[in-house]
Design an enzyme around this catalytic site. Structure first.
Site, PDB file in Angstrom:
ATOM      1  N   ALA A  47      30.418  38.293  47.259  1.00 41.16           N
ATOM      2  CA  ALA A  47      31.000  36.938  47.351  1.00 41.16           C
ATOM      3  C   ALA A  47      29.953  35.831  47.249  1.00 41.16           C
ATOM      4  O   ALA A  47      30.105  34.779  47.866  1.00 41.16           O
ATOM      5  CB  ALA A  47      31.819  36.809  48.631  1.00 41.16           C
ATOM      6  N   HIS A  50      25.724  33.064  42.619  1.00 40.34           N
ATOM      7  CA  HIS A  50      24.291  33.161  42.379  1.00 40.34           C
ATOM      8  C   HIS A  50      23.787  31.969  41.572  1.00 40.34           C
ATOM      9  O   HIS A  50      24.547  31.324  40.844  1.00 40.34           O
ATOM     10  CB  HIS A  50      23.978  34.433  41.578  1.00 40.34           C
ATOM     11  CG  HIS A  50      24.297  35.701  42.319  1.00 40.34           C
ATOM     12  ND1 HIS A  50      23.604  36.092  43.431  1.00 40.34           N
ATOM     13  CD2 HIS A  50      25.234  36.657  42.105  1.00 40.34           C
ATOM     14  CE1 HIS A  50      24.097  37.250  43.870  1.00 40.34           C
ATOM     15  NE2 HIS A  50      25.090  37.605  43.093  1.00 40.34           N
ATOM     16  N   VAL A 173      48.042  47.972  29.525  1.00 37.84           N
ATOM     17  CA  VAL A 173      47.885  48.028  28.068  1.00 37.84           C
ATOM     18  C   VAL A 173      47.536  49.467  27.691  1.00 37.84           C
ATOM     19  O   VAL A 173      46.593  50.050  28.228  1.00 37.84           O
ATOM     20  CB  VAL A 173      46.789  47.043  27.595  1.00 37.84           C
ATOM     21  CG1 VAL A 173      46.485  47.245  26.113  1.00 37.84           C
ATOM     22  CG2 VAL A 173      47.223  45.607  27.857  1.00 37.84           C
ATOM     23  N   SER A 339      27.164  42.631  37.854  1.00 37.07           N
ATOM     24  CA  SER A 339      26.817  42.262  39.229  1.00 37.07           C
ATOM     25  C   SER A 339      26.933  40.766  39.507  1.00 37.07           C
ATOM     26  O   SER A 339      26.693  40.344  40.634  1.00 37.07           O
ATOM     27  CB  SER A 339      25.374  42.683  39.534  1.00 37.07           C
ATOM     28  OG  SER A 339      25.205  44.045  39.270  1.00 37.07           O
ATOM     29  N   CYS A 402      49.779  37.301  62.693  1.00 32.82           N
ATOM     30  CA  CYS A 402      48.461  37.922  62.845  1.00 32.82           C
ATOM     31  C   CYS A 402      47.729  37.202  63.966  1.00 32.82           C
ATOM     32  O   CYS A 402      47.367  36.030  63.826  1.00 32.82           O
ATOM     33  CB  CYS A 402      47.685  37.823  61.529  1.00 32.82           C
ATOM     34  SG  CYS A 402      45.945  38.236  61.702  1.00 32.82           S
ATOM     35  N   CYS A 439      41.566  43.643  64.575  1.00 35.81           N
ATOM     36  CA  CYS A 439      42.453  44.825  64.667  1.00 35.81           C
ATOM     37  C   CYS A 439      42.779  45.390  63.294  1.00 35.81           C
ATOM     38  O   CYS A 439      43.442  46.430  63.202  1.00 35.81           O
ATOM     39  CB  CYS A 439      43.721  44.499  65.442  1.00 35.81           C
ATOM     40  SG  CYS A 439      45.064  43.853  64.440  1.00 35.81           S
ATOM     41  N   CYS A 444      49.666  43.347  63.227  1.00 37.74           N
ATOM     42  CA  CYS A 444      50.534  42.566  62.340  1.00 37.74           C
ATOM     43  C   CYS A 444      51.066  43.354  61.154  1.00 37.74           C
ATOM     44  O   CYS A 444      52.032  42.942  60.519  1.00 37.74           O
ATOM     45  CB  CYS A 444      49.809  41.308  61.860  1.00 37.74           C
ATOM     46  SG  CYS A 444      48.373  41.657  60.825  1.00 37.74           S
TER      47      CYS A 444
HETATM   48  C1  FAD Z   1      29.371  45.808  45.245  1.00 29.78           C
HETATM   49  C2  FAD Z   1      29.489  44.597  44.367  1.00 29.78           C
HETATM   50  C3  FAD Z   1      28.852  43.405  44.691  1.00 29.78           C
HETATM   51  C4  FAD Z   1      28.932  42.303  43.846  1.00 29.78           C
HETATM   52  N1  FAD Z   1      28.453  41.087  44.251  1.00 29.78           N
HETATM   53  C5  FAD Z   1      28.644  39.998  43.473  1.00 29.78           C
HETATM   54  C6  FAD Z   1      28.248  38.703  43.929  1.00 29.78           C
HETATM   55  O1  FAD Z   1      27.810  38.523  45.061  1.00 29.78           O
HETATM   56  N2  FAD Z   1      28.396  37.664  43.091  1.00 29.78           N
HETATM   57  C7  FAD Z   1      28.901  37.805  41.842  1.00 29.78           C
HETATM   58  O2  FAD Z   1      28.970  36.821  41.110  1.00 29.78           O
HETATM   59  N3  FAD Z   1      29.346  39.009  41.400  1.00 29.78           N
HETATM   60  C8  FAD Z   1      29.233  40.092  42.185  1.00 29.78           C
HETATM   61  N4  FAD Z   1      29.661  41.311  41.777  1.00 29.78           N
HETATM   62  C9  FAD Z   1      30.152  41.460  40.409  1.00 29.78           C
HETATM   63  C10 FAD Z   1      31.557  40.996  40.237  1.00 29.78           C
HETATM   64  O3  FAD Z   1      32.384  41.433  41.289  1.00 29.78           O
HETATM   65  C11 FAD Z   1      32.081  41.506  38.889  1.00 29.78           C
HETATM   66  O4  FAD Z   1      31.134  41.263  37.886  1.00 29.78           O
HETATM   67  C12 FAD Z   1      33.367  40.787  38.510  1.00 29.78           C
HETATM   68  O5  FAD Z   1      34.273  40.834  39.585  1.00 29.78           O
HETATM   69  C13 FAD Z   1      33.977  41.399  37.272  1.00 29.78           C
HETATM   70  O6  FAD Z   1      35.182  40.714  37.050  1.00 29.78           O
HETATM   71  P1  FAD Z   1      36.173  41.178  35.922  1.00 29.78           P
HETATM   72  O7  FAD Z   1      37.302  40.221  35.912  1.00 29.78           O
HETATM   73  O8  FAD Z   1      35.403  41.393  34.680  1.00 29.78           O
HETATM   74  O9  FAD Z   1      36.651  42.651  36.364  1.00 29.78           O
HETATM   75  P2  FAD Z   1      37.722  43.121  37.445  1.00 29.78           P
HETATM   76  O10 FAD Z   1      37.739  42.280  38.628  1.00 29.78           O
HETATM   77  O11 FAD Z   1      37.471  44.567  37.668  1.00 29.78           O
HETATM   78  O12 FAD Z   1      39.112  42.931  36.697  1.00 29.78           O
HETATM   79  C14 FAD Z   1      39.486  43.711  35.601  1.00 29.78           C
HETATM   80  C15 FAD Z   1      40.994  43.846  35.608  1.00 29.78           C
HETATM   81  O13 FAD Z   1      41.403  44.523  34.427  1.00 29.78           O
HETATM   82  C16 FAD Z   1      42.552  45.277  34.742  1.00 29.78           C
HETATM   83  N5  FAD Z   1      42.752  46.324  33.751  1.00 29.78           N
HETATM   84  C17 FAD Z   1      41.901  47.333  33.449  1.00 29.78           C
HETATM   85  N6  FAD Z   1      42.453  48.113  32.484  1.00 29.78           N
HETATM   86  C18 FAD Z   1      43.657  47.582  32.181  1.00 29.78           C
HETATM   87  C19 FAD Z   1      44.691  47.936  31.269  1.00 29.78           C
HETATM   88  N7  FAD Z   1      44.602  49.011  30.475  1.00 29.78           N
HETATM   89  N8  FAD Z   1      45.799  47.182  31.238  1.00 29.78           N
HETATM   90  C20 FAD Z   1      45.920  46.094  32.029  1.00 29.78           C
HETATM   91  N9  FAD Z   1      44.980  45.706  32.922  1.00 29.78           N
HETATM   92  C21 FAD Z   1      43.855  46.444  32.977  1.00 29.78           C
HETATM   93  C22 FAD Z   1      42.231  45.841  36.115  1.00 29.78           C
HETATM   94  O14 FAD Z   1      43.411  46.250  36.787  1.00 29.78           O
HETATM   95  C23 FAD Z   1      41.533  44.665  36.782  1.00 29.78           C
HETATM   96  O15 FAD Z   1      42.441  43.905  37.524  1.00 29.78           O
HETATM   97  C24 FAD Z   1      29.631  42.419  42.623  1.00 29.78           C
HETATM   98  C25 FAD Z   1      30.301  43.609  42.309  1.00 29.78           C
HETATM   99  C26 FAD Z   1      30.275  44.667  43.196  1.00 29.78           C
HETATM  100  C27 FAD Z   1      31.122  45.867  42.907  1.00 29.78           C
END
Ligand code: FAD
Length: 478
Positions: A47, A50, A173, A339, A402, A439, A444
């Protein structure tokens, strides 16, 4: 169903793109296989917004993260998302780490993060009384910030809906159709969606979507990150984000406040194969405490209220890519948002619109675009007069469901009927924090299930935790 632009994935990236698209007169559809927005990685991360101080200079990731950070004051205020510029401290505890500080500062400069400063040992201990007295000095990065990542995604999505976008959830998809070298649309579990352009924002599964158009010259594996959340009442707190000196593999295990007053510690970085394995492990959790204690010795497992893991979409070969192709000219392929994607989402949204325009998307400005979204009035943040007023207006605000987080039935009912309806127990939890307190939903939880069932007109046994099949009750509740 027809879309000018079909966005696959309702995580931070997909929802930011959707919001940006609604600044233009376009028919925008977002599909996600989950029953709620919020993504996979986007709901389980550190969260942090950066600055990009430690990105690889000259990469697309560095460009977009550095560009995105300053956007969040405006975005958080427009979308009513908890956000705080708490700043980060990077303590050097060993001689080796102390000697690395100038290199890290130099790297920050290469990434155009100039507001990074050295701190003396005395200054670090004054700013962070719980820091180990062994600290030798530190770097201070004032614009490293914290946000509520789930509400950011909900904010992007609800604002996109208010400006005309359509979200189809529980919709996976399963294929993409191509005719005469152009995509015509996507096959989904809810039927065919015709689309002039498709944007792949499917995170961990972006390689699968890319394979539908044979643009998968990479694969994605999950890099798991485990976390602990500490109780709000812990005496072991920090005022800033405490970041360890990063390694090549990971930014390391950090400790930071959340926007809601808990402390977060973690994450691990473990390369896995199973894209569904978001479990926590004894070894992983123990390593968090051991590592964070080196910086903040008072960290104690007794203060933890929960643990969770998120899966970073780790691209092989690595690196953030936003690709367009001559031979599939109406497809945008986003991969490697590993990340920093919560941060990057703001800039990725704008970057993708520009790319789509260069690909021929006809986009006239939407003159009635309204960037403002208001969140559900939060009872526990109100003063006594505001509380009396909202209870007069809506009697359900007089009923606290809650107890840990003081969340009322009025808020829960509003979330269920919001522009992106919260239809699952986790959707309520992430929007309102009902079940996120000490909790963890023990008190809740049953009441939340009852309210969801009542408002949606479904049996309580049909209410799910977060996805199809995750039903909370086996049979009728008493
Ligand atoms: C441990 C950890 C710590 C992190 N810390 C940070 C941080 O502090 N700051 C920061 O900026 N970033 C951080 N990140 C990185 C960040 O969370 C990710 O880079 C970002 O959330 C990616 O977003 P996204 O929308 O690309 O992917 P996602 O949030 O994974 O969304 C992709 C979506 O695509 C959907 N999807 C997949 N396949 C299909 C399909 N076939 N049909 C329909 N829907 C589909 C999925 O259901 C999902 O909802 C961290 C990540 C992790 C795991």
């Amino acid at each position: 169903m027809k879309a000018d632009v079909l966005v696959i994935g309702a995580g931070a990236v997909g929802c930011s793109i959707a919001r940006e698209l609604t600044r233009y007169n376009l028919n925008v559809i977002v599909v996600d296989k989950n029953p709620d927005v919020g993504g996979l990685a986007s709901k389980s991360n550190s969260a942090i917004i950066h600055t990009g101080y430690d990105a690889s200079p000259g990469t697309l990731e560095s460009e977009l993260v550095v560009a995105a950070n300053p956007m969040y004051d405006k975005i958080a205020s427009e979308l009513d998302v908890p956000f705080s510029r708490v700043g980060a401290i990077l303590p050097a505890i060993t001689d080796e780490q102390f000697e690395l500080l100038p290199t890290l500062k130099e790297k920050a400069f290469k990434n155009r993060v100039y507001d990074i400063e050295y701190l003396t040992k005395e200054k670090v201990l004054e700013m962070e009384p719980n820091m180990t007295p062994e600290v030798r000095g530190a770097l201070y990065i004032p614009r490293e910030s914290i946000i509520d990542p789930f509400l950011l995604v909900v904010g992007y999505a609800e604002n996109a809906v208010a400006n005309g976008a359509q979200f189809l959830l529980n919709t996976e998809v399963t294929g993409i159709e191509i005719k005469d070298g152009r995509i015509t649309g996507a096959n989904t579990t809810k039927g065919f969606i015709e689309a002039k352009f498709i944007v792949n924002a499917a995170g961990l599964f972006c390689d699968q979507i890319a394979s539908f158009v044979k643009k998968n010259d990479f694969f994605v594996n999950p890099r798991r990150g485990q976390f602990y959340i500490l109780d709000k009442n812990t005496n072991c707190k920090t005022n800033h984000i405490i970041l360890p000196i990063p390694t090549k593999l990971t930014k390391g295990k950090l400790m930071c406040p959340t926007t809601h007053g808990n402390m977060l510690i973690g994450p691990t970085a473990e390369d896995l194969e199973d894209k569904l394995d978001a479990s926590t492990t004894k070894e992983g959790l123990q390593s968090i405490v051991a590592d964070v204690k080196k910086m903040i010795p008072c960290v104690n497992m007794k203060d933890t209220i929960t643990q969770f893991a998120g899966l970073r979409p780790n691209r092989n070969p690595e690196g953030l890519h936003i690709d367009a192709y001559d031979d599939v000219p109406n497809f945008v392929n986003i991969s490697g948002v590993r990340s920093t994607g919560v941060t990057g989402s703001a800039a990725i949204g704008k970057y993708v619109i520009r790319l789509l325009q260069t690909m021929g998307m006809d986009a006239k400005p939407n003159l009635s675009f309204n960037p403002v979204r208001k969140s559900i009035p939060c009872f526990h943040e109100m003063d006594i007069h505001q509380k009396e007023e909202i209870i007069r207006e809506d009697k359900l605000y007089a009923h606290v469901v809650c107890r840990c987080e003081t969340i009322t039935e009025g808020e829960i009912v509003r979330a269920i009927h919001s522009p992106i309806p919260a239809k699952t127990v986790d959707a309520i939890k992430r929007r309102l924090r009902a079940g996120m307190g000490r909790c963890q939903g023990g008190f809740c939880g049953p009441k939340v299930i009852e309210i969801i069932a009542r408002e949606l007109g479904i049996p309580q046994e049909a209410v799910v935790k977060d996805r199809i099949g995750s039903n909370m009750l086996e049979g009728k509740a008493k």
